[in-house]
Write a protein that holds these residues in place. Structure first.
Motif, PDB file in Angstrom:
ATOM      1  N   ILE A   1      33.817  96.020  78.272  1.00 26.63           N
ATOM      2  CA  ILE A   1      34.094  95.639  79.665  1.00 26.63           C
ATOM      3  C   ILE A   1      33.730  96.761  80.622  1.00 26.63           C
ATOM      4  CG2 ILE A   1      35.954  95.116  81.297  1.00 26.63           C
ATOM      5  CD1 ILE A   1      37.283  93.530  78.958  1.00 26.63           C
ATOM      6  N   GLU A   2      34.157  97.989  80.314  1.00 18.95           N
ATOM      7  CA  GLU A   2      33.858  99.125  81.204  1.00 18.95           C
ATOM      8  C   GLU A   2      32.362  99.346  81.324  1.00 18.95           C
ATOM      9  OE1 GLU A   2      36.041 102.700  80.295  1.00 18.95           O
ATOM     10  OE2 GLU A   2      37.946 101.623  80.265  1.00 18.95           O
ATOM     11  N   LYS A   3      31.663  99.238  80.209  1.00 19.70           N
ATOM     12  CA  LYS A   3      30.212  99.433  80.226  1.00 19.70           C
ATOM     13  C   LYS A   3      29.542  98.353  81.071  1.00 19.70           C
ATOM     14  CE  LYS A   3      27.858  98.633  76.486  1.00 19.70           C
ATOM     15  NZ  LYS A   3      27.238  98.669  75.148  1.00 19.70           N
ATOM     16  N   SER A   4      29.993  97.125  80.918  1.00 20.95           N
ATOM     17  CA  SER A   4      29.423  96.015  81.689  1.00 20.95           C
ATOM     18  C   SER A   4      29.681  96.173  83.182  1.00 20.95           C
ATOM     19  CB  SER A   4      30.009  94.688  81.202  1.00 20.95           C
ATOM     20  OG  SER A   4      29.654  94.455  79.867  1.00 20.95           O
ATOM     21  N   GLU A   5      30.898  96.572  83.535  1.00 17.49           N
ATOM     22  CA  GLU A   5      31.223  96.783  84.954  1.00 17.49           C
ATOM     23  C   GLU A   5      30.347  97.869  85.553  1.00 17.49           C
ATOM     24  OE1 GLU A   5      35.421  97.623  84.805  1.00 17.49           O
ATOM     25  OE2 GLU A   5      35.962  95.502  84.948  1.00 17.49           O
ATOM     26  N   ALA A   6      30.151  98.954  84.815  1.00 16.38           N
ATOM     27  CA  ALA A   6      29.311 100.046  85.317  1.00 16.38           C
ATOM     28  C   ALA A   6      27.871  99.579  85.496  1.00 16.38           C
ATOM     29  CB  ALA A   6      29.376 101.243  84.362  1.00 16.38           C
ATOM     30  N   ASN A   7      27.376  98.797  84.545  1.00 18.79           N
ATOM     31  CA  ASN A   7      26.005  98.290  84.657  1.00 18.79           C
ATOM     32  C   ASN A   7      25.847  97.370  85.864  1.00 18.79           C
ATOM     33  OD1 ASN A   7      24.996  99.665  82.427  1.00 18.79           O
ATOM     34  ND2 ASN A   7      25.508  98.035  81.014  1.00 18.79           N
ATOM     35  N   LEU A   8      26.858  96.545  86.134  1.00 16.08           N
ATOM     36  CA  LEU A   8      26.808  95.669  87.308  1.00 16.08           C
ATOM     37  C   LEU A   8      26.808  96.487  88.596  1.00 16.08           C
ATOM     38  CD1 LEU A   8      29.216  92.776  86.296  1.00 16.08           C
ATOM     39  CD2 LEU A   8      26.753  92.619  86.705  1.00 16.08           C
ATOM     40  N   LYS A   9      27.611  97.537  88.636  1.00  8.01           N
ATOM     41  CA  LYS A   9      27.641  98.403  89.825  1.00  8.01           C
ATOM     42  C   LYS A   9      26.280  99.066  90.029  1.00  8.01           C
ATOM     43  CE  LYS A   9      32.571  99.469  89.627  1.00  8.01           C
ATOM     44  NZ  LYS A   9      33.551 100.538  89.357  1.00  8.01           N
ATOM     45  N   GLN A  10      25.665  99.521  88.933  1.00  2.36           N
ATOM     46  CA  GLN A  10      24.347 100.148  89.033  1.00  2.36           C
ATOM     47  C   GLN A  10      23.313  99.149  89.541  1.00  2.36           C
ATOM     48  OE1 GLN A  10      23.425 101.903  85.233  1.00  2.36           O
ATOM     49  NE2 GLN A  10      25.099 103.378  85.362  1.00  2.36           N
ATOM     50  N   ALA A  11      23.380  97.917  89.059  1.00  3.10           N
ATOM     51  CA  ALA A  11      22.443  96.888  89.523  1.00  3.10           C
ATOM     52  C   ALA A  11      22.655  96.605  91.003  1.00  3.10           C
ATOM     53  CB  ALA A  11      22.632  95.610  88.706  1.00  3.10           C
TER      54      ALA A  11
ATOM     55  N   LYS B   1      27.188 105.975  86.075  1.00  2.00           N
ATOM     56  CA  LYS B   1      26.643 106.393  84.780  1.00  2.00           C
ATOM     57  C   LYS B   1      27.754 106.976  83.907  1.00  2.00           C
ATOM     58  CE  LYS B   1      23.208 106.802  81.979  1.00  2.00           C
ATOM     59  NZ  LYS B   1      22.627 105.614  81.382  1.00  2.00           N
ATOM     60  N   ALA B   2      28.659 107.747  84.507  1.00  2.00           N
ATOM     61  CA  ALA B   2      29.784 108.306  83.756  1.00  2.00           C
ATOM     62  C   ALA B   2      30.667 107.194  83.217  1.00  2.00           C
ATOM     63  CB  ALA B   2      30.589 109.259  84.635  1.00  2.00           C
ATOM     64  N   ASP B   3      30.921 106.179  84.027  1.00  2.00           N
ATOM     65  CA  ASP B   3      31.726 105.034  83.590  1.00  2.00           C
ATOM     66  C   ASP B   3      31.030 104.281  82.456  1.00  2.00           C
ATOM     67  OD1 ASP B   3      33.662 105.659  85.462  1.00  2.00           O
ATOM     68  OD2 ASP B   3      33.025 104.130  86.900  1.00  2.00           O
ATOM     69  N   GLU B   4      29.718 104.148  82.565  1.00  2.00           N
ATOM     70  CA  GLU B   4      28.951 103.477  81.514  1.00  2.00           C
ATOM     71  C   GLU B   4      29.077 104.233  80.193  1.00  2.00           C
ATOM     72  OE1 GLU B   4      24.371 102.316  80.291  1.00  2.00           O
ATOM     73  OE2 GLU B   4      24.738 103.261  82.219  1.00  2.00           O
ATOM     74  N   LEU B   5      28.924 105.551  80.251  1.00  2.00           N
ATOM     75  CA  LEU B   5      29.008 106.370  79.042  1.00  2.00           C
ATOM     76  C   LEU B   5      30.414 106.352  78.451  1.00  2.00           C
ATOM     77  CD1 LEU B   5      26.777 109.383  80.118  1.00  2.00           C
ATOM     78  CD2 LEU B   5      26.189 107.536  78.533  1.00  2.00           C
TER      79      LEU B   5
ATOM     80  N   MET C   1      26.196 109.899  94.873  1.00  2.00           N
ATOM     81  CA  MET C   1      27.421 110.144  94.136  1.00  2.00           C
ATOM     82  C   MET C   1      27.817 108.912  93.340  1.00  2.00           C
ATOM     83  SD  MET C   1      29.769 112.361  93.542  1.00  2.00           S
ATOM     84  CE  MET C   1      31.450 112.525  93.063  1.00  2.00           C
ATOM     85  N   GLY C   2      27.626 107.723  93.880  1.00  2.00           N
ATOM     86  CA  GLY C   2      27.973 106.498  93.181  1.00  2.00           C
ATOM     87  C   GLY C   2      27.189 106.332  91.889  1.00  2.00           C
ATOM     88  N   ASP C   3      25.913 106.736  91.918  1.00  2.00           N
ATOM     89  CA  ASP C   3      25.081 106.626  90.722  1.00  2.00           C
ATOM     90  C   ASP C   3      25.641 107.463  89.583  1.00  2.00           C
ATOM     91  OD1 ASP C   3      23.351 104.964  92.085  1.00  2.00           O
ATOM     92  OD2 ASP C   3      21.924 106.544  92.558  1.00  2.00           O
ATOM     93  N   ILE C   4      26.098 108.656  89.900  1.00  2.00           N
ATOM     94  CA  ILE C   4      26.649 109.552  88.874  1.00  2.00           C
ATOM     95  C   ILE C   4      27.943 108.978  88.310  1.00  2.00           C
ATOM     96  CG2 ILE C   4      27.637 111.840  88.466  1.00  2.00           C
ATOM     97  CD1 ILE C   4      25.644 112.869  90.625  1.00  2.00           C
TER      98      ILE C   4
END
Length: 60
Positions: free
Chosen positions: A34-44, A7-11, A1-4
Motif C-alpha cells: 500500500i505504501e509503495k503504491s501510494e508513493a508511486n501515485l504521488k510521483q505520477a 521516493k523515500a516513501d516508495e523505498l 522536496m516532494g520528489d525526495i
C-alpha cells in the motif's frame, strides 16, 4: 522536496513488503504494498503537474 519524500516513501514501502514476505508477515507485506503504491501515485501526480505546467508555459 516532494520528489525526495515520495521516493523515500516508495523505498520504505518496498522494504516493508520484502521484510513481510521474508518473515511470512502478511500484514507487514500488505502495508508495504500500500505504501509503495501510494508513493508511486504521488510521483505520477507530480509528473502530470509538471507536464501541465510545461504545456501552459508553451502557450504563454
Amino acid at each position: 522536496m516532494g520528489d525526495i519524500q515520495n521516493k523515500a516513501d516508495e523505498l520504505k514501502g518496498q522494504a516493508k513488503e520484502k521484510i513481510g514476505n521474508a518473515t511470512g508477515n502478511e500484514e507487514l507485506e500488505g502495508e508495504g504494498i500500500i505504501e509503495k503504491s501510494e508513493a508511486n501515485l504521488k510521483q505520477a501526480g507530480e509528473k502530470v503537474k509538471d507536464a501541465a505546467g510545461k504545456v501552459k508555459d508553451a502557450f504563454s
